[in-house]
Design an enzyme around this catalytic site. Structure first.
Site, PDB file in Angstrom:
ATOM      1  N   ARG A 138     -10.614  19.022  16.953  1.00 52.09           N
ATOM      2  CA  ARG A 138     -11.617  18.631  15.952  1.00 52.09           C
ATOM      3  C   ARG A 138     -12.808  19.600  15.947  1.00 52.09           C
ATOM      4  O   ARG A 138     -13.419  19.821  14.913  1.00 52.09           O
ATOM      5  CB  ARG A 138     -12.078  17.198  16.194  1.00 52.09           C
ATOM      6  CG  ARG A 138     -11.000  16.192  15.811  1.00 52.09           C
ATOM      7  CD  ARG A 138     -11.443  14.771  15.974  1.00 52.09           C
ATOM      8  NE  ARG A 138     -10.475  13.879  15.338  1.00 52.09           N
ATOM      9  CZ  ARG A 138     -10.596  12.581  15.254  1.00 52.09           C
ATOM     10  NH1 ARG A 138     -11.659  11.983  15.764  1.00 52.09           N
ATOM     11  NH2 ARG A 138      -9.690  11.841  14.655  1.00 52.09           N
ATOM     12  N   LYS A 156       3.068  -1.908  12.694  1.00 52.05           N
ATOM     13  CA  LYS A 156       2.869  -3.092  11.856  1.00 52.05           C
ATOM     14  C   LYS A 156       2.862  -2.819  10.355  1.00 52.05           C
ATOM     15  O   LYS A 156       2.194  -1.902   9.895  1.00 52.05           O
ATOM     16  CB  LYS A 156       1.539  -3.759  12.227  1.00 52.05           C
ATOM     17  CG  LYS A 156       1.513  -4.301  13.647  1.00 52.05           C
ATOM     18  CD  LYS A 156       0.149  -4.884  13.959  1.00 52.05           C
ATOM     19  CE  LYS A 156       0.154  -5.546  15.337  1.00 52.05           C
ATOM     20  NZ  LYS A 156      -1.170  -6.128  15.637  1.00 52.05           N
ATOM     21  N   GLY A 213      -3.493  10.801  13.240  1.00 51.80           N
ATOM     22  CA  GLY A 213      -2.980   9.854  14.231  1.00 51.80           C
ATOM     23  C   GLY A 213      -1.847  10.372  15.090  1.00 51.80           C
ATOM     24  O   GLY A 213      -1.786  11.553  15.448  1.00 51.80           O
ATOM     25  N   GLY A 249      -7.522   7.037  10.220  1.00 49.10           N
ATOM     26  CA  GLY A 249      -7.929   5.898   9.393  1.00 49.10           C
ATOM     27  C   GLY A 249      -8.344   6.312   8.000  1.00 49.10           C
ATOM     28  O   GLY A 249      -7.992   5.677   7.008  1.00 49.10           O
TER      29      GLY A 249
END
Length: 399
Positions: A36, A205, A356, A379
């Site tokens: 990053r 999920k 991610g 996100g």
């Protein structure tokens, strides 16, 4: 609406407030992955080389206790940035006050400083993450211009992004090069892709990705689903899933999505099962119609990798978000590796990873440079894929 980019600003001799995303993984005070920080270098260098004064700042983790103030200083990131730039990055261990103001006022053109973790302001009433109006106004008062290069937090309405943008003045905020790249690649891939567009979604999920699946069923030509969330869809088709992870309360939703998909949504045809969640447990590959009652699925099988690879091979645009199995356990990583290799070997296509675990997988496997774009914001990229407006992007001045 096109947003201003850093190149649209005249940064010479100006104090440029720059929101970066240095929320890097740390162990015992040492940075374990500096991707990053590296990703922010082009914007920082541009401002410095064009005679601007850079005041960089970022959050690092969540700050809830006094102990966090000792362990979550952003100073190691400032030190690493200094090494990467080859010049001093002055660090101020404060988020406001006389010491910070003096350091900013003493900054010369072409110099850079960094102030402390913006989340230190959360210890007293979540001032940063709840976008305290006074804090955003104060930070904005410290500079002349604002450059937001932190796509990883663009889905959050914080004082350090929208608070500053709202107070810095009209036409005085812009996106950095990293932010511009994220907006361009993810936005264009979903809204005006070169077709066929194939989306690959994994993870645990269905509930985490309902909006993404719904949006991509409209936008994409094919949506391939792996990871543990495949079992909720398999149950929706009336199949036995053994002891695999299933969101019981999402089975009806999965049924509705399958109907709406009209053949676009492609599910695995085999799975690697084991009696328990353990890399060393005895495991085998079975058809999705033959999952034993006492076993759980932990990865997609070889036939699925072949099926998914064929769909990927026909694509001109690929968006991938989420692993195909329990990637951190070697025995259940083959599905993720197979998908990663299929995308990496695709010629003449735009290939995007939405941050991610899938980004970590591509880097670990040494395929990072084979992708057109790897998002730095898990996100944020998910919400972008969902078709949502991101506050951090919306708040940047329009061209």
């Amino acid at each position: 609406m096109a947003k201003q980019i850093v190149t649209d600003l005249n940064v010479k001799d100006k104090k440029v407030l720059m929101r970066v995303d240095f929320n890097v993984p740390m162990k015992d005070g040492k940075i374990t992955n500096d991707n990053r920080i590296v990703a922010a270098l082009p914007t920082i260098k541009y401002v410095l080389e064009n005679g601007g004064k850079v005041i960089a700042f970022s959050h690092l983790g969540k700050v809830k206790t006094e102990e966090d103030l000792k362990t979550k200083s952003i100073k190691p990131a400032a030190e690493r940035l200094s090494e990467l730039l080859g010049q001093e990055v002055k660090f101020v261990p404060a988020t406001r006050g006389a010491e910070l103001e003096e350091a900013i006022n003493n900054l010369k053109s072409g110099e850079i400083m960094m102030f402390e973790n913006t989340r230190f302001e959360d210890l007293d009433g979540k001032k940063e993450s709840k976008n305290d109006p006074e804090l955003g106004k104060y930070w904005a008062s410290l500079g002349d211009l604002f450059v937001n290069d932190a796509f990883g937090t663009a889905h959050r309405a914080h004082a350090s992004n929208i608070g500053i943008a709202a107070n810095i003045g009209e036409g005085k905020s812009a996106a950095g090069f990293l932010m511009e790249k994220e907006i361009k690649f993810i936005g264009e891939a979903v809204d005006s892709p070169v077709r066929p567009l194939v989306a690959i979604l994994g993870g645990a999920k269905v509930s985490d990705k309902i909006g993404v699946i719904e949006n991509l069923l409209v936008k994409a030509d094919k949506v391939l689903v792996g990871g543990a969330m495949m079992f909720t869809f398999l149950r929706a088709l009336g199949k036995n899933t053994g002891t695999s992870l299933v969101e019981e309360d999402k089975i009806e939703l999965a049924k509705a999505l399958l109907e709406k998909a009209n053949g676009k949504l492609i599910l695995p045809i085999d799975t690697v099962v084991a009696p328990k969640f353990d890399n060393d447990a005895p495991h085998m590959t079975v058809s999705i119609d033959e999952i034993p009652a006492d076993q759980m699925g932990l990865d997609v099988g070889a036939a699925t990798i072949e099926l998914f690879s064929k769909e990927i091979a026909a694509a001109k645009t690929v968006v991938w978000n989420g692993p195909m199995g329990v990637f951190e356990m070697p025995n259940y990583a083959k599905g993720t590796i197979g998908v990663c290799e299929a995308i990496a070997n695709l010629q003449g296509a735009t290939t995007i990873i939405g941050g991610g675990d899938s980004a970590a997988a591509a880097m670990q496997l040494g395929y990072a440079d084979k992708f057109t774009h790897i998002s730095t914001g898990g996100g944020a990229s998910l919400e972008y894929l969902e078709g949502k407006e991101l506050p951090g992007v919306v708040s940047i001045s329009d061209k």
